[in-house]
Enzyme design. Structure first.
Site: not given
Ligand code: GUN
Ligand code: ZN
Length: 640
Positions: A87, A122, A272, A274, A277
């Protein structure tokens, strides 16, 4: 590059090709913070996660991390041998109001650290922001997207859709991003909606956005990771997810399940199987110094398991059943399920599926399959003046009694309403189950359906069971009505291929019945025109049937391929790949029986569409039409 393998609802199991790797979607990318190592990338890999997402801005801002990432790539930095998404710092922008990097610089940086999938910087606008602010933010996001689109080299790049809770802006945003040819399309700015359980707002946003995004590109839902809402998101067409939920919840002592979140401090057992658990008692888990880590592992496990459950559901055609189950976990999810009735989702729904339709409550009355049946029912016309309505009894065998020229015989289904006997074997009309104790919405739906459908008839006869359901009409006594095969064949064709299809396809034909009493083959003289498929009552045309269907006006049931070389291959019996399709009937859905034609509207082959109309034209990879015949030895190309 992205390719679809299986489809159900608007959801798909697909293959995403990333830098020489192939991963299957739906795919969830657990969030890894390069500074904090709650769960190691190696562990994630061991659990079967094929991708992770990390934040390139955190790496960019930290000298040692940056140096290492530039040297050995982000996957080397993390020690993760799989797909790494990064990101851009948008989340920091959202949290702190600014970031110390330019939009161009952070995209270049993601490319330089060899991220597999990068994201533009963004601007996430919070829900309920004023329209003017949301629009201004969006304009800046679009400006940045345009600049970023030029910077891309071999990294896949995501162009995020924003627009807050304003659906007009969401649509505008989706259209603008679609024009820029990104590789993936994230939906952003939705984390606060999920945190406050505003699932109906989320569902509306996804639907409005999906309409305008290229159908052949994967859609990523930013910040979605609670297992209880993943099935809904997939059904609405989301392919990729990322989530820090597993660790955020673990830090608060919360235990995720597919039906909600539990507090470890208030639980009595660990429901669960897993590893965490099954190897710990609840007291051990509570007392463990590794409690947070162990909870995170459990949370990851249920999330992964839910993705696998969803894939199975897509594959066997039971995704709506899964969604209806999951949406009963919380009233706000149920609300999201209920708003779906406002949208024409039947335009994307596969025609036929491997599993039966289950009625799970009044929301099922608004499923795409039901809406499609109501629409397609209008395609069937009858000369009969008497309508006979029957309740379907278990064990009724098809074929012998049925509509003819005088009597129009229909079943009344507590799910689909009117089902003419002519089409009773067509999926899902013969493949739907409901409890024998009806609910009020079903009763009123049936009354409305009968009232509406009775309009064109001078007389309405009903059986006794219908009287018990509160349906009005003259009660019929032992009326033996013999089915007319021609009436049946024509109705089947009209229902499947559109009004008028029966006339061109089956005029002068005769039907041959199987020992089960079901219509199986349709001949004209000695020539096979079509087969009725036993499993779902779908008409599968033979060569003669395909030729006849071509007499219906353009563009009905057609898929066009212009390239002559490709036509030659397809004529020989090869399947038609989606990338060669230039045009098609907008009403085609996955599973439709279609005609493949060349630019002169001559028959090249015919077969089953694997995708819906928009997808057939858009996809660059994968099969568009699985062909049935071979016309290699056919000297006379057919024109309409
Ligand atoms: N992570 C959570 N929401 C967003 C978002 O609106 N844009 C970006 N780039 N990362 C995010
Ligand atoms: Zn579990």
């Amino acid at each position: 590059m992205f390719e679809t393998q299986f489809k159900d609802a608007m959801g798909r199991v697909g293959r995403l090709y990333v830098r020489g790797r192939t991963v299957e979607t739906p795919l969830i990318f657990p969030v890894i913070n390069p500074n904090i190592d709650l769960i190691t990338p190696g562990e994630l890999q061991g659990m079967g996660f094929e991708g992770v997402i990390t934040n390139s801005y955190i790496i960019y801002r930290n000298e040692p991390l940056r140096g290492k990432a530039l040297k050995s790539g982000v996957s080397g930095l993390l020690g993760f041998d799989g797909v790494v998404m990064t990101d851009s710092g948008s989340y920091q922008l959202y949290q702190y109001g600014s970031v110390e990097v330019s939009p161009e610089e952070i995209v270049r940086f993601q490319e330089n650290i060899k991220s597999d999938i990068g994201i533009i910087l963004d601007i996430p606008t919070p829900p309920d922001a004023g329209h003017a602010r949301a629009k201004a933010d969006l304009e800046e996001t679009i400006r940045r997207a345009k600049a970023a689109a030029h910077l891309k080299r071999d990294m896949l790049l995501g162009g995020t859709v924003q627009g807050s809770t304003h659906l007009d802006l969401r649509e505008e945003s989706a259209k603008a991003m679609a024009d820029l040819d990104f590789d993936i399309y994230p939906i952003g700015g939705v984390v606060p909606l999920m945190e406050s359980y505003r699932f109906s707002d989320l569902a509306r946003i996804i639907i409005h956005v999906k309409r305008h995004l290229p159908p052949h590109k994967p859609v990523h839902l930013f910040g979605a990771g609670h297992p209880m809402m993943l099935a809904l998101a997939v059904a609405l067409g989301c392919d990729l997810f990322d989530s820090a939920a597993y660790s955020l919840y673990a830090r608060e002592g919360r235990y995720l399940t597919t039906t909600g979140t539990l507090k470890l401090s208030e639980m009595r057992t660990l429901p669960c199987q897993c590893q965490v658990c099954s190897e710990h008692t609840i007291d051990e888990l509570r007392a463990s110094p590794e409690k947070t880590r162990l909870l995170a592992l459990h949370n990851l496990h249920v999330t992964k398991e839910e993705i696998d459950t969803i894939k199975e559901a897509v594959h066997d055609g039971s995704l709506w059943e899964l969604v209806e189950m999951r949406c009963r976990a919380h009233p706000n999810l149920l609300e999201a399920l209920r708003i779906l009735r406002d949208y024409p989702l039947e335009d994307y729904e596969p025609l036929t599926k491997p599993s039966a339709f289950f009625y799970t409550g009044p929301e099922s009355l608004h499923r795409p399959e039901v809406k499609r049946h109501r629409e397609r029912l209008k395609r069937i016309t009858t000369s009969a003046k008497t309508l006979v309505l029957l309740s379907k009894q278990d064990g009724d065998s098809p074929g012998r009694t049925g509509s003819n020229r005088e009597y129009h015989l229909c079943y009344l289904s507590p799910v689909f309403g009117i089902i003419p006997t002519e089409i009773e074997e067509v999926y899902p009309l013969a493949q739907h189950l409901y409890p024998r104790i009806l609910d009020e919405p079903q009763r009123s739906m049936m009354k409305r359906a009968v009232k509406e459908y009775s309009k064109g008839f001078s007389r309405v006869l009903i059986d006794r069971a219908l009287q018990d359901w509160g349906i009005e009409g003259e009660v019929l006594e032992n009326l033996e009505i013999e089915a007319d095969t021609e009436v049946k064949m024509k109705a089947l064709a009209d229902y499947q291929f559109g009004a008028g299809a029966g006339e061109v396809l089956f005029k002068g034909c005769r039907g041959r019945y199987a020992r089960t009493g079901r219509l199986r083959h349709i001949f004209d003289g000695e020539t096979l025109v079509a087969t009725v498929r036993a499993s779902d009552g779908i008409i599968v045309p033979a060569l003669e049937g395909a030729r006849r269907l071509l007499r219906l006006p353009w563009p009905r049931n057609r898929v066009v391929v212009e390239d002559e070389e490709v036509c030659r291959f397809v004529r020989e019996g090869k399947s038609l790949f989606a990338k060669f399709i230039t045009d098609c009937d907008p009403e085609i859905v996955p599973g439709s029986e279609v005609l493949v034609v060349d630019r002169e509207d001559r028959l090249v082959n015919w077969g089953r569409a694997a995708l819906d109309a928009r997808e057939l034209i858009a996809f660059k990879r994968g099969v568009g039409v699985k062909t049935r015949g071979s016309m290699a030895n056919d000297e006379s190309p057919v024109s309409s």
